[in-house]
Design an enzyme around this catalytic site. Structure first.
Site, PDB file in Angstrom:
ATOM      1  N   GLU A  68     -11.738   6.293   4.940  1.00 49.24           N
ATOM      2  CA  GLU A  68     -11.153   7.186   5.944  1.00 49.24           C
ATOM      3  C   GLU A  68     -12.179   7.486   7.041  1.00 49.24           C
ATOM      4  O   GLU A  68     -11.830   7.596   8.221  1.00 49.24           O
ATOM      5  CB  GLU A  68     -10.669   8.489   5.301  1.00 49.24           C
ATOM      6  N   TYR A 123       0.838  -1.196   0.000  1.00 48.67           N
ATOM      7  CA  TYR A 123       0.000   0.000   0.000  1.00 48.67           C
ATOM      8  C   TYR A 123       0.878   1.254   0.000  1.00 48.67           C
ATOM      9  O   TYR A 123       0.644   2.190  -0.769  1.00 48.67           O
ATOM     10  CB  TYR A 123      -0.914  -0.019   1.229  1.00 48.67           C
ATOM     11  N   TRP A 171      -5.477   2.552  10.303  1.00 55.26           N
ATOM     12  CA  TRP A 171      -5.640   2.259   8.881  1.00 55.26           C
ATOM     13  C   TRP A 171      -5.347   0.784   8.600  1.00 55.26           C
ATOM     14  O   TRP A 171      -5.941   0.192   7.708  1.00 55.26           O
ATOM     15  CB  TRP A 171      -4.748   3.161   8.035  1.00 55.26           C
TER      16      TRP A 171
END
Length: 207
Positions: free
Chosen positions: A51, A29, A59
């Site tokens: 988000e 990522y 995250w």
């Protein structure tokens, strides 16, 4: 694995931003997505929704569940998500593969409806979001130089809230801007800083 306060050196001897750690999924990522400019409306909608789901979580938690989120929300096709009903909400609250927060699920449906209105007004989500790209700044050299929000993310948040969006505070908006390449917050010595910069140089801002 060697690391200091701001950079981490992996088994491949590449130096990366401290936050991606050693997990292959997180490294992928960091290396291939975070900080690279995006103008695809569905991807933009997906990220701003995720988000919102991340609020109060890490995250990493969301990243591990991302494919399940995509399945639950029609690949983040906001025109489809906008048609979801209370029955869809109830079903998703029962899905352990995603974050089962009723308010955030309802927010995703609401925001999909608002996304349609933005496209009608601006032509695309990309054209709307990229108007908030800040002027380019010197790259951060340490983690302490990376901020949680900016005047631009605050302005974006304020305008989206005015338009009816939810779970969309200034910190959420800035994390979205970092991830979608409106800001390049890879550290100067990170192996992906220059690549992300070149990608932005070659990118045409949607209008």
């Amino acid at each position: 694995m060697k690391q200091d306060d701001s950079l981490i050196t992996g088994s491949d001897d590449l130096r990366r931003c401290w936050w991606c750690g050693s997990d292959p999924l997180y490294i992928q990522y960091h290396d291939q997505q975070w900080g690279f400019p995006v103008d695809d409306d569905r991807k933009l909608f997906e990220k701003i929704c995720l988000e919102g789901f991340q609020a109060g979580l890490s995250w990493w938690t969301i990243l591990r569940k991302r494919e399940s989120f995509r399945e639950a929300f029609a690949g983040f096709d906001f025109e489809q998500v906008a048609t979801f009903t209370s029955r869809h909400v109830d079903q998703r609250v029962q899905q352990p593969a995603i974050v089962r927060h009723r308010g955030k699920i309802e927010s995703t449906i609401n925001n999909a409806q608002q996304a349609i209105a933005l496209v009608e007004e601006f032509g695309s989500l990309a054209a709307y979001f990229w108007q908030y790209e800040p002027k380019r700044k010197s790259p951060p050299k340490t983690r302490q130089q990376i901020v949680a929000s900016t005047p631009e993310s605050t302005a974006m948040s304020k305008d989206l809230k005015r338009r009816g969006w939810s779970f969309i505070g200034p910190t959420t908006c800035y994390a979205f801007m970092q991830a979608m390449g409106l800001v390049n917050d890879h550290l100067k010595s990170c192996c992906r800083y220059e690549t992300a910069k070149l990608a932005r140089d070659a990118f045409t801002v949607p209008r």
